[in-house]
Design an enzyme around this catalytic site. Structure first.
Site, PDB file in Angstrom:
ATOM      1  N   SER A 266       0.921  -1.225  -0.065  1.00  0.00           N
ATOM      2  CA  SER A 266      -0.050   0.090  -0.142  1.00  0.00           C
ATOM      3  C   SER A 266       0.845   1.423  -0.017  1.00  0.00           C
ATOM      4  CB  SER A 266      -0.823  -0.016   1.122  1.00  0.00           C
ATOM      5  OG  SER A 266      -0.006   0.125   2.354  1.00  0.00           O
ATOM      6  N   GLU A 293       6.338  -0.464  -5.499  1.00  0.00           N
ATOM      7  CA  GLU A 293       5.131  -0.389  -6.337  1.00  0.00           C
ATOM      8  C   GLU A 293       3.956  -0.392  -5.587  1.00  0.00           C
ATOM      9  OE1 GLU A 293       5.544   0.564  -9.261  1.00  0.00           O
ATOM     10  OE2 GLU A 293       7.556   0.000  -9.404  1.00  0.00           O
ATOM     11  N   CYS A 327      -3.656  -5.000  -7.846  1.00  0.00           N
ATOM     12  CA  CYS A 327      -3.289  -3.567  -7.843  1.00  0.00           C
ATOM     13  C   CYS A 327      -3.934  -3.066  -8.978  1.00  0.00           C
ATOM     14  CB  CYS A 327      -1.821  -3.224  -7.617  1.00  0.00           C
ATOM     15  SG  CYS A 327      -1.083  -4.326  -8.835  1.00  0.00           S
ATOM     16  N   GLU A 424      -8.632   3.796  -3.049  1.00  0.00           N
ATOM     17  CA  GLU A 424      -8.524   2.506  -3.452  1.00  0.00           C
ATOM     18  C   GLU A 424      -9.293   1.512  -2.148  1.00  0.00           C
ATOM     19  OE1 GLU A 424      -4.501   0.554  -2.531  1.00  0.00           O
ATOM     20  OE2 GLU A 424      -4.963  -0.289  -4.473  1.00  0.00           O
TER      21      GLU A 424
HETATM   22  P1  NAD Z   1       0.181  -3.602   2.642  1.00  0.00           P
HETATM   23  O1  NAD Z   1       0.969  -2.491   2.669  1.00  0.00           O
HETATM   24  O2  NAD Z   1      -0.565  -3.702   3.750  1.00  0.00           O
HETATM   25  O3  NAD Z   1       1.645  -4.677   3.200  1.00  0.00           O
HETATM   26  C1  NAD Z   1       2.833  -4.865   2.282  1.00  0.00           C
HETATM   27  C2  NAD Z   1       3.770  -5.534   3.379  1.00  0.00           C
HETATM   28  O4  NAD Z   1       4.123  -4.490   4.246  1.00  0.00           O
HETATM   29  C3  NAD Z   1       3.170  -6.624   4.075  1.00  0.00           C
HETATM   30  O5  NAD Z   1       4.466  -7.607   4.051  1.00  0.00           O
HETATM   31  C4  NAD Z   1       2.953  -5.926   5.448  1.00  0.00           C
HETATM   32  O6  NAD Z   1       3.093  -7.107   6.596  1.00  0.00           O
HETATM   33  C5  NAD Z   1       3.883  -4.990   5.497  1.00  0.00           C
HETATM   34  N1  NAD Z   1       3.549  -3.823   6.423  1.00  0.00           N
HETATM   35  C6  NAD Z   1       2.274  -3.423   6.887  1.00  0.00           C
HETATM   36  N2  NAD Z   1       2.345  -2.589   7.730  1.00  0.00           N
HETATM   37  C7  NAD Z   1       3.519  -2.106   7.876  1.00  0.00           C
HETATM   38  C8  NAD Z   1       4.241  -1.275   8.539  1.00  0.00           C
HETATM   39  N3  NAD Z   1       3.678  -0.219   9.518  1.00  0.00           N
HETATM   40  N4  NAD Z   1       5.665  -1.013   8.532  1.00  0.00           N
HETATM   41  C9  NAD Z   1       6.320  -2.061   7.802  1.00  0.00           C
HETATM   42  N5  NAD Z   1       5.625  -2.853   7.077  1.00  0.00           N
HETATM   43  C10 NAD Z   1       4.446  -3.013   7.128  1.00  0.00           C
HETATM   44  O7  NAD Z   1      -0.302  -4.283   1.300  1.00  0.00           O
HETATM   45  P2  NAD Z   1      -1.091  -5.654   1.089  1.00  0.00           P
HETATM   46  O8  NAD Z   1      -2.365  -5.430   1.744  1.00  0.00           O
HETATM   47  O9  NAD Z   1      -0.217  -6.718   1.314  1.00  0.00           O
HETATM   48  O10 NAD Z   1      -1.166  -5.368  -0.373  1.00  0.00           O
HETATM   49  C11 NAD Z   1      -1.972  -4.767  -0.861  1.00  0.00           C
HETATM   50  C12 NAD Z   1      -1.483  -3.436  -1.517  1.00  0.00           C
HETATM   51  O11 NAD Z   1      -0.532  -3.567  -2.348  1.00  0.00           O
HETATM   52  C13 NAD Z   1      -2.718  -2.803  -2.515  1.00  0.00           C
HETATM   53  O12 NAD Z   1      -2.666  -1.318  -2.009  1.00  0.00           O
HETATM   54  C14 NAD Z   1      -2.280  -2.813  -3.882  1.00  0.00           C
HETATM   55  O13 NAD Z   1      -2.582  -1.794  -4.700  1.00  0.00           O
HETATM   56  C15 NAD Z   1      -0.743  -2.976  -3.652  1.00  0.00           C
HETATM   57  N6  NAD Z   1      -0.127  -3.639  -4.680  1.00  0.00           N
HETATM   58  C16 NAD Z   1       0.568  -2.743  -5.798  1.00  0.00           C
HETATM   59  C17 NAD Z   1       1.123  -3.407  -6.623  1.00  0.00           C
HETATM   60  C18 NAD Z   1       1.699  -2.952  -7.713  1.00  0.00           C
HETATM   61  O14 NAD Z   1       2.510  -3.323  -8.648  1.00  0.00           O
HETATM   62  N7  NAD Z   1       1.607  -1.558  -7.842  1.00  0.00           N
HETATM   63  C19 NAD Z   1       1.020  -4.948  -6.780  1.00  0.00           C
HETATM   64  C20 NAD Z   1       0.223  -5.790  -5.853  1.00  0.00           C
HETATM   65  C21 NAD Z   1      -0.080  -5.026  -4.759  1.00  0.00           C
END
Ligand code: NAD
Length: 542
Positions: A266, A293, A327, A424
């Protein structure tokens, strides 16, 4: 070192298996689904090649059956994260200088294990742990991950060929050293392929890595870690460290040897990590490379000349496949009034037919959303729309009694900046804004400026002049742009993926542009006939 230039051939995309009735792959996948459903896997940390079980564990359940435990995962704390940094720094000494063809061989073997003997295992873990249908798992954990590996190895070879000019008695040459320090890969739940790729791409270039997988994707990610070890990845090159995200920010990001960050997830988490990097900038031994990303608010924009059947199919597939948790998923659409009734009839009829349920049942089209937090978040948007005078929920509901199920949801927004047109949601929810046919330019402007993101977008039109006009107006609204196709389903090597604005650094995973971020170029000038002169000719007056 070797005494030859070895050639890695340009890869072809891994073929997608059909899982037709009575096919070998279907039987193998069903057997593996049964086996994994009856097992509770104890997942360790893997640091310096050693399995470490901690007292702090998390139970992993199936999203579509949230009482069914399939794994119990050890979580790293401060002590283990420091061990992982030490292991990565120690492994780097030999990994960074390993002859390239041997590093390449290890990853080429990974690709063949994944496409062959590990395929059913990886797909079943992705289906059960992340609630993907057989097809969605196949295009992710089997095909896209295999493609990422093969293309990274091939692209590394192509990058290494980039050499400067040399003149006269000089030989200039570039060497593509790995970064100083270690790289941290922080990976999302929604693609097994992204999890694996974020960890391995920097390693292909000679870096050593700390890989923190998403807890909700940890089963498939753990199997991939094991696969890489079976392929011969040396101990400590990639260290598998499930943990709380905040502990990464606390114990890993501020470390002086933090050399690079490879993230997908995110926008909020990415911005938070970047802030932490900024706060620690004076303590680092080098400027960390930051690649992320992030989120999207991906659009479909139709012109009055659009093929209504193709447009409607793109809305349904683009918005609802994998429960809208891509995403790139279509989550807002702009439809001209003249074709809206036709589009509406088709979309609602198709959405009503989509079967939502247990992904082990091969007749389902959609599984559950990933966890309770996600379910609650999506539900809040549907409730908000149901209660708002500015929107109408045309279809959609939810049920969390057995799994985190959200049914295909279509919201009609009466104003273009309605909440669900802007933010989103990351679920099977699309919001549609109907515009007057003669307000094309104003509506294009709205599409470009309504959301902070710029990840994917699609336009639908048969009129070529309209296509040219719309493409120009939306030139900066998406990093991946589609004409008469849904905005999802980018293929490695064909549509390099990534977006701009609040959607990330747009370094295009799986391409040479991404690999460049994991190297630190050293340019060497060797002079075969060095000059002994001190004075220059211009100093002679006559
Ligand atoms: P997320 O940001 O919640 O988690 C991603 C990673 O960050 C996980 O491993 C999570 O445990 C970790 N994380 C969560 N909070 C954290 C913090 N405070 N400090 C450090 N790390 C932390 O995302 P998600 O729910 O796993 O995935 C969905 C998101 O990913 C959506 O926003 C989606 O659009 C995005 N996404 C983007 C792409 C792209 O190519 N642009 C591809 C896939 C997913």
């Amino acid at each position: 070192m070797n005494n030859a230039y070895f050639k890695i051939h340009e890869p072809k995309n891994e073929p997608i298996f059909g899982y037709m009735p009575a096919s070998k792959e279907k039987a193998a996948l069903k057997a593996e689904l049964k086996r994994q459903s009856e097992t509770v896997v104890k997942i360790p940390l893997i640091i310096g090649g050693e399995e470490i079980y901690t007292e702090n564990t998390v139970k992993i359940t199936m999203p579509h059956d949230h009482h069914h435990v399939i794994a119990e995962c050890s979580m790293a704390g401060e002590k283990e994260l420091k061990m992982a940094i030490d292991a990565a720094m120690a492994a780097k000494k030999s990994w960074a200088v390993m002859p390239w063809e041997h590093r390449a061989s290890i990853f080429m073997k990974c690709a063949e294990l994944l496409a062959g003997p590990w395929r059913a295992k990886m797909n079943a873990a992705t289906m059960l742990g992340q609630s993907k249908t057989a097809f969605q798992a196949e295009i992710d954990s089997a095909c896209e991950l295999t493609d990422f590996i093969r293309y990274n190895v091939y692209n590394a070879q192509e990058l290494y060929k980039q050499q400067p000019n040399s003149v006269g008695a000089i030989w200039d040459r570039n060497e593509f050293r790995p970064l100083d320090g270690f790289v941290t890969a922080l990976t999302p739940f929604n693609f097994t392929s992204i999890g694996g790729n974020l960890a391995l791409a920097p390693a292909v270039m000679g870096n050593t890595v700390l890989w923190k997988p998403s807890t909700t994707a940890v089963l498939s990610n753990y199997y991939f870690m094991r696969l890489m070890m079976e392929a011969g990845l040396p101990a400590g090159v990639i260290n598998f460290i499930p943990c709380r995200g905040v502990d990464i920010s606390k114990y890993v990001i501020p470390h002086p040897d933090f050399g690079g960050f490879h993230f997908t997830g995110s926008t909020k988490v990415f911005s938070g990590v970047w802030t932490t990097v900024g706060q620690n900038i004076a303590t680092y031994k080098s400027y960390p490379r930051i690649v992320g990303e992030t989120g999207g608010k991906d659009f479909i924009f139709a012109h009055k000349s659009a093929d209504v059947e193709a447009l409607s199919a793109a809305i349904v597939r683009g918005a609802f496949e994998y429960q809208g948790q891509k995403c790139s998923a279509a989550s807002r659409a702009y439809i001209p009034a003249s074709i809206w009734e036709d589009v509406k009839t088709r979309v609602l009829a198709e959405a009503a037919k989509l079967k939502v349920g247990d992904v082990s049942d091969f007749t389902t089209f959609m599984g559950a959303v990933i966890d309770k937090a996600s379910f609650d978040n999506i539900k809040s948007y549907i409730d908000y729309a149901n209660e708002s005078p500015d929107a109408e929920v045309l279809c959609g509901s939810y049920d969390d009694s057995k799994g985190w199920f959200v049914y295909p949801t279509v919201i009609l927004a009466k104003k273009p900046d309605f909440k669900s047109m802007v933010e989103e949601i990351f679920g099977p929810v699309i919001t549609i804004y109907v515009y007057d046919d003669d307000k094309l330019d104003e509506t294009l402007e709205l599409c470009d400026t309504t959301s902070a993101y710029a990840l994917t977008g699609a336009i639908f039109a048969q009129d070529r002049e309209a296509i040219i006009h719309m493409e120009a107006a939306l030139n900066n609204a998406a990093g991946n742009f589609y004409i008469n196709d849904k905005p999802t389903g980018a293929v490695v090597g064909q549509q390099p993926f990534g977006g701009a604005r609040a959607s990330g650094t747009n370094d295009k995973a799986g391409s040479v542009f991404n690999l460049i971020r994991w190297v630190n170029i050293k340019c060497t000038k060797e002079n075969f006939v060095p000059s002994a002169d001190i004075n220059y000719p211009y100093m002679i007056e006559e």
